[in-house]
Design an enzyme around this catalytic site. Structure first.
Site, PDB file in Angstrom:
ATOM      1  N   GLU A 165      -1.451  -3.528   1.977  1.00 41.53           N
ATOM      2  CA  GLU A 165      -2.500  -3.448   0.970  1.00 41.53           C
ATOM      3  C   GLU A 165      -3.075  -2.050   0.791  1.00 41.53           C
ATOM      4  O   GLU A 165      -4.235  -1.774   1.145  1.00 41.53           O
ATOM      5  CB  GLU A 165      -3.613  -4.450   1.299  1.00 41.53           C
ATOM      6  CG  GLU A 165      -3.137  -5.893   1.317  1.00 41.53           C
ATOM      7  CD  GLU A 165      -4.248  -6.912   1.464  1.00 41.53           C
ATOM      8  OE1 GLU A 165      -3.977  -8.104   1.220  1.00 41.53           O
ATOM      9  OE2 GLU A 165      -5.385  -6.525   1.802  1.00 41.53           O
ATOM     10  N   GLU A 348       1.031 -12.759   2.362  1.00 37.66           N
ATOM     11  CA  GLU A 348      -0.264 -13.330   2.747  1.00 37.66           C
ATOM     12  C   GLU A 348      -0.746 -14.245   1.645  1.00 37.66           C
ATOM     13  O   GLU A 348      -0.683 -13.911   0.461  1.00 37.66           O
ATOM     14  CB  GLU A 348      -1.343 -12.257   2.964  1.00 37.66           C
ATOM     15  CG  GLU A 348      -1.220 -11.448   4.228  1.00 37.66           C
ATOM     16  CD  GLU A 348      -2.366 -10.451   4.372  1.00 37.66           C
ATOM     17  OE1 GLU A 348      -3.473 -10.722   3.837  1.00 37.66           O
ATOM     18  OE2 GLU A 348      -2.142  -9.406   4.999  1.00 37.66           O
ATOM     19  N   TRP A 402     -13.070  -8.192   9.468  1.00 34.95           N
ATOM     20  CA  TRP A 402     -13.492  -6.861   9.040  1.00 34.95           C
ATOM     21  C   TRP A 402     -15.008  -6.781   8.870  1.00 34.95           C
ATOM     22  O   TRP A 402     -15.737  -7.190   9.759  1.00 34.95           O
ATOM     23  CB  TRP A 402     -12.705  -6.441   7.799  1.00 34.95           C
ATOM     24  CG  TRP A 402     -11.222  -6.530   7.986  1.00 34.95           C
ATOM     25  CD1 TRP A 402     -10.357  -7.425   7.405  1.00 34.95           C
ATOM     26  CD2 TRP A 402     -10.404  -5.730   8.874  1.00 34.95           C
ATOM     27  NE1 TRP A 402      -9.072  -7.221   7.850  1.00 34.95           N
ATOM     28  CE2 TRP A 402      -9.066  -6.189   8.746  1.00 34.95           C
ATOM     29  CE3 TRP A 402     -10.668  -4.670   9.733  1.00 34.95           C
ATOM     30  CZ2 TRP A 402      -8.003  -5.620   9.455  1.00 34.95           C
ATOM     31  CZ3 TRP A 402      -9.614  -4.094  10.449  1.00 34.95           C
ATOM     32  CH2 TRP A 402      -8.307  -4.576  10.308  1.00 34.95           C
TER      33      TRP A 402
END
Length: 437
Positions: A165, A348, A402
Site C-alpha cells: 500500500e 487483503e 496502527w
C-alpha cells in the site's frame, strides 16, 4: 456459502498479517522504527498504544501457524520487519533473520505456501531521521534490505511483494499525518509518492539480478464516488481517484502519473523524476489488490485537492467504513484492464468489528456476511474474465491497528491482549468448513 470447488483449480486461499502489528517489536533485538516514535508522541495513537508487545507472535508463531493450517488455508502472507532485520537500517542483525528463517520453515513444514511482503510500514528510525521516504537514498537502502532478506529466505518463498500500500506510505503518512512519520507536508508527500515507487523498482531490479522471480507489489484501492452529479462533486471524485488509485497503478503499468494528481503534486516533485518512470514501469510477475471500502466526495473551496468526505448510506463496519462488495469486482476488472497479462491476487480484504468473546465463542455475524459477499464479488470478476489466482483474508489475528490501537478487531481469530489467548471466531470456522470442500 461458496466453497473451494466454486473457484478455479489451484486457486489459493490465504490469510495475511503484518510484522509490526503482531510480532512485538520489543522482542528479539529489533531496532526502533518510526512507528515507535510516532506512538510515543501524545495524541498520535489511541491510548498511546504501540506494537511493542502486540500479539507476541515472536514467541507464539508455532501456534499461530497451526491456526493457518487448521483453517485449511493454503498460504500465509506475512511481512518481514526492516527494523528487525536491520536495526540501524543498514547492517544485518542475524537474530532477526534467524527468526524469519524459523517462521518460514514452520510454514513449509505445515504445507503452507509462504508469501512475503518486504515492507509493511516499519521503517527503521535511523533511516527516518535521514529523511526516510522523502529522500532518494531510500531506494538503494531498500534494495539492500530486500536482497538480504531474500538471500536468506528466497529459496522457500513462493511470491514476494516489495511494498504494501504505497498510498499509505506516501499520502496517509506525509500529507494527512495519520500514520508514521506523521507529516502534513505536500512536498514530503510528493517526494514520498515518487521515492516509494523508485524503491520498489530498484529492489525489483536487484532481486531479479540475484535470480529471484514471482515478484509483485500490493496496491490498495478505494472507490471514489461523487456526492452528486454536480460538476464540483464529479471533479472532486476524479481527483481523489487520481491520487488514491491511479497514481500507483498507472505508474507501475507504464501509463505515468495522472495529470489530475500532478496538478497538485507536480510543483513539489523531486527534480528529474521523469527519468525514473521507465524503471518504475518495469514488468511485474503479479499484482496484489487490497480492497476495503469506498469514499463519497464533495467539492470544496479549500486548497488542492479541494474535496471533502461525506457519509454514505450503506451498512458500516466497526470503524465506520461502508460495506460495498461490488467495488472489489470493479477494481479487479480495472486492474485487469490496466495490466491485461498480469495475474491478480486479492492480497487483503476484511473488516473491523468490535465483537467480544462470550463463553468461549466469538459470533461475528457481520464479518461472516462480509466474507461471503466479497468472495462472491471475486468470483464475479473471475467469471468476467479476470485472471484472479488467490484471495487473502485480512487478518488472521486481531492485532495492533496502527493509530487506532487495540480497539478495532480485523481478525478471524480473537486475541485477548492481556492473556494472549487465541479464540477462533465463527467466521474462521465458516471458512475452515468452506475450504474443506
Amino acid at each position: 456459502m461458496l466453497t473451494r470447488k466454486d473457484f478455479p483449480p489451484g486457486f489459493r486461499f490465504g490469510v495475511a498479517t503484518a510484522a509490526y502489528q503482531i510480532e512485538g517489536s520489543s522482542f528479539g533485538g529489533a531496532g526502533p522504527c518510526h512507528w515507535d516514535s510516532f506512538a510515543a508522541t501524545p495524541g498520535n495513537t489511541a491510548g498511546g498504544s504501540d506494537g511493542s508487545r502486540a500479539c507476541d507472535h515472536y514467541h507464539r508463531w508455532p501456534g499461530d501457524l497451526d491456526l493457518v493450517r487448521d483453517g485449511n488455508f493454503d498460504s500465509y502472507r506475512f511481512s518481514t520487519s526492516w527494523a528487525r532485520v536491520m536495526p540501524d537500517g543498514v547492517n544485518v542483525h542475524p537474530e532477526g533473520l534467524d527468526f524469519y528463517d524459523r517462521l518460514v520453515d514452520g510454514m513449509v513444514a505445515r504445507g503452507i505456501a509462504p508469501v512475503l511482503t518486504l515492507y509493511h510500514w516499519d521503517l527503521p528510525s535511523a533511516l527516518s531521521l535521514q529523511g526516510g521516504w522523502c529522500h532518494r537514498d531510500i531506494a538503494e537502502r531498500f534494495a539492500d534490505y530486500a536482497c538480504a532478506v531474500m538471500a536468506r529466505l528466497g529459496d522457500r518463498i513462493e511470491m514476494t511483494a516489495t511494498l504494501n500500500e504505497p498510498w499509505c506510505i506516501a499520502w496517509l503518512s506525509h500529507f494527512l499525518g495519520k500514520h508514521a512519520p506523521g507529516l502534513r507536508d505536500i512536498r514530503a508527500t510528493a517526494h514520498a509518492s515518487h521515492y516509494c515507487l523508485l524503491a520498489h523498482a530498484t529492489a525489483l531490479q536487484a532481486l531479479r539480478a540475484d535470480g529471484h522471480g514471482n515478484l509483485g507489489i500490493v496496491l490498495n484501492f478505494e472507490t471514489a464516488h461523487p456526492a452528486s452529479r454536480s460538476t464540483a462533486d464529479m471533479a472532486a471524485a476524479a481527483r481523489r481517484d487520481a491520487i488514491y488509485n491511479r497514481w500507483f497503478l498507472d505508474a507501475v503499468t507504464g501509463a505515468g502519473y495522472p495529470a489530475l494528481a500532478l496538478d497538485g503534486l507536480g510543483p513539489h516533485m523531486p527534480a528529474g523524476w521523469q527519468d525514473d518512470m521507465a524503471l518504475i514501469a518495469a514488468p511485474l510477475d503479479w499484482l496484489g489488490v487490497n480492497y476495503y471500502t469506498r469514499s463519497i466526495l464533495r467539492g470544496s473551496d479549500e486548497l488542492w485537492p479541494s474535496f471533502k468526505f461525506v457519509p454514505g448510506p450503506l451498512p458500516k463496519t466497526g470503524i465506520g467504513w461502508e460495506i460495498r462488495p461490488e467495488g472489489l469486482t470493479e477494481f479487479l476488472l480495472r486492474a485487469a484492464a490496466a495490466a491485461p497479462h498480469l495475474p491478480l491476487y486479492v492480497t487483503e480484504n476484511g473488516m473491523a468489528g468490535l465483537e467480544s468473546q462470550k463463553c468461549g465463542i466469538v459470533d461475528d455475524t457481520t464479518r461472516q456476511g462480509f466474507i461471503r459477499d466479497h468472495l462472491q464479488a471475486a468470483l464475479d470478476a473471475i467469471k468476467a474474465g479476470v485472471d484472479l489466482r488467490g484471495f487473502y483474508q485480512w487478518s488472521l489475528l486481531d492485532n495492533y491497528e496502527w493509530a487506532l490501537g487495540y480497539g478495532p478487531r480485523f481478525g478471524l481469530v480473537h486475541v485477548d491482549y492481556t492473556t494472549q489467548i487465541r479464540t477462533p471466531k465463527v467466521s474462521y470456522h465458516m471458512l475452515r468448513e468452506a475450504l474443506s470442500r
